[in-house]
Scaffold this active site. Sequence first.
Site, short mmCIF file in Angstrom:
data_model
loop_
_atom_site.label_atom_id
_atom_site.label_comp_id
_atom_site.label_asym_id
_atom_site.label_seq_id
_atom_site.Cartn_x
_atom_site.Cartn_y
_atom_site.Cartn_z
CG ASN A 112 23.37 24.59 -11.54
OD1 ASN A 112 22.94 25.48 -10.81
ND2 ASN A 112 24.47 24.72 -12.25
CG HIS A 170 20.79 26.73 -14.86
ND1 HIS A 170 22.13 26.60 -14.62
CD2 HIS A 170 20.40 25.56 -15.41
CE1 HIS A 170 22.54 25.41 -15.01
NE2 HIS A 170 21.51 24.75 -15.49
CE LYS A 212 -4.53 0.93 0.42
NZ LYS A 212 -5.56 0.29 -0.42
NE ARG A 244 28.05 28.47 -10.94
CZ ARG A 244 27.85 27.27 -11.49
NH1 ARG A 244 27.27 27.18 -12.67
NH2 ARG A 244 28.22 26.16 -10.85
CG PHE A 257 30.83 26.11 -14.37
CD1 PHE A 257 31.56 25.04 -13.91
CD2 PHE A 257 30.09 25.96 -15.54
CE1 PHE A 257 31.55 23.82 -14.59
CE2 PHE A 257 30.08 24.76 -16.22
CZ PHE A 257 30.81 23.68 -15.75
CB THR A 262 -3.18 -3.20 -0.10
OG1 THR A 262 -4.40 -2.90 -0.78
CG2 THR A 262 -2.32 -4.12 -0.95
CG ASP A 263 -8.89 -1.59 3.41
OD1 ASP A 263 -8.89 -0.41 3.03
OD2 ASP A 263 -9.58 -2.00 4.36
CD GLN A 283 29.89 18.55 -11.61
OE1 GLN A 283 29.80 19.75 -11.34
NE2 GLN A 283 29.70 18.07 -12.84
#
Length: 282
Positions: free
Chosen positions: A245, A247, A12, A176, A159, A57-58, A219
């Site tokens: 990332n 941006h 479930k 940045r 970067f 599942t109930d 990274q």
Amino acid sequence: MIWNLAENTYGKSSVRVMKVQRDGPLHTVKEWKVEILLSGNFESCFTDGDNSAILPTDTMKNTVYSRARESTAESIEDFALELAGFFLTRNPQVEHVAINIASTGWDHALVQGKPHPSTFIRGSSEAQTTAVTCAQGGDPSVTSGLENLVILKTANSGFEGYIHDSLTTLPETADRLFGTSMRAQWKYQSSSLPFEQLRSTLRDTLIAAFAKHDSKSVQHTLYAMAQAALEGAPEILDMELAMPNKHCLLVDLSRFGQTNPNQIFVPTDEPYGNIVARIVRK
């Protein structure tokens, strides 16, 4: 032709439960979304329609509500461990159980600068997670984490020095914005630990490492964050981070006769870079 059922799992998903505790001056609210997955010798159900080994599942859903009423667990890890043990004890036909829980945060509303005892505001989209797995007669394994932790830094991020080919248009920059909606996941060395305290410590450690790191790439910062977490919490075996990332693109205002000294950006959701790595202890 002979067919073989290679493997099977059933259960479930998305069982939502909210538990309110009123045993103090400040009420507490916990909202959890639970998934139960059972594995075992259920082949006859698939091949012959024989349901004699099947727990509905109930019933699993009702078990979550019933155990939540009796449980004193303060953490999603401890509640998941309780559920796993409960299902295995009552269902010897089950060979393996997996319990996955995600927790949504609720914070006390501030009224005249003070937390109101019984009024809450739902927190951000950040969720706490855990996955507990256990086999009959075996020791449980606990893997926890968090999802959708949105963080942003406006300095100490660049970067540069990457590959340039005929299709490269991205300009290099030493300054940045760096934003991400982070997913973190770690495996504990034991199933008997102060999970709430460790989760808080790990979250704080990851955020602090993100803030302090002089980032040369996503990274680069991901590795530094995982390293800090492993150094600060010997109770964990590894740290996996997924850091899309998010941006923020610098707007060209020159056509309006204006300069843009890294102040005006356009946040974009798609497409985005996605960096994933798992760092383990040597």
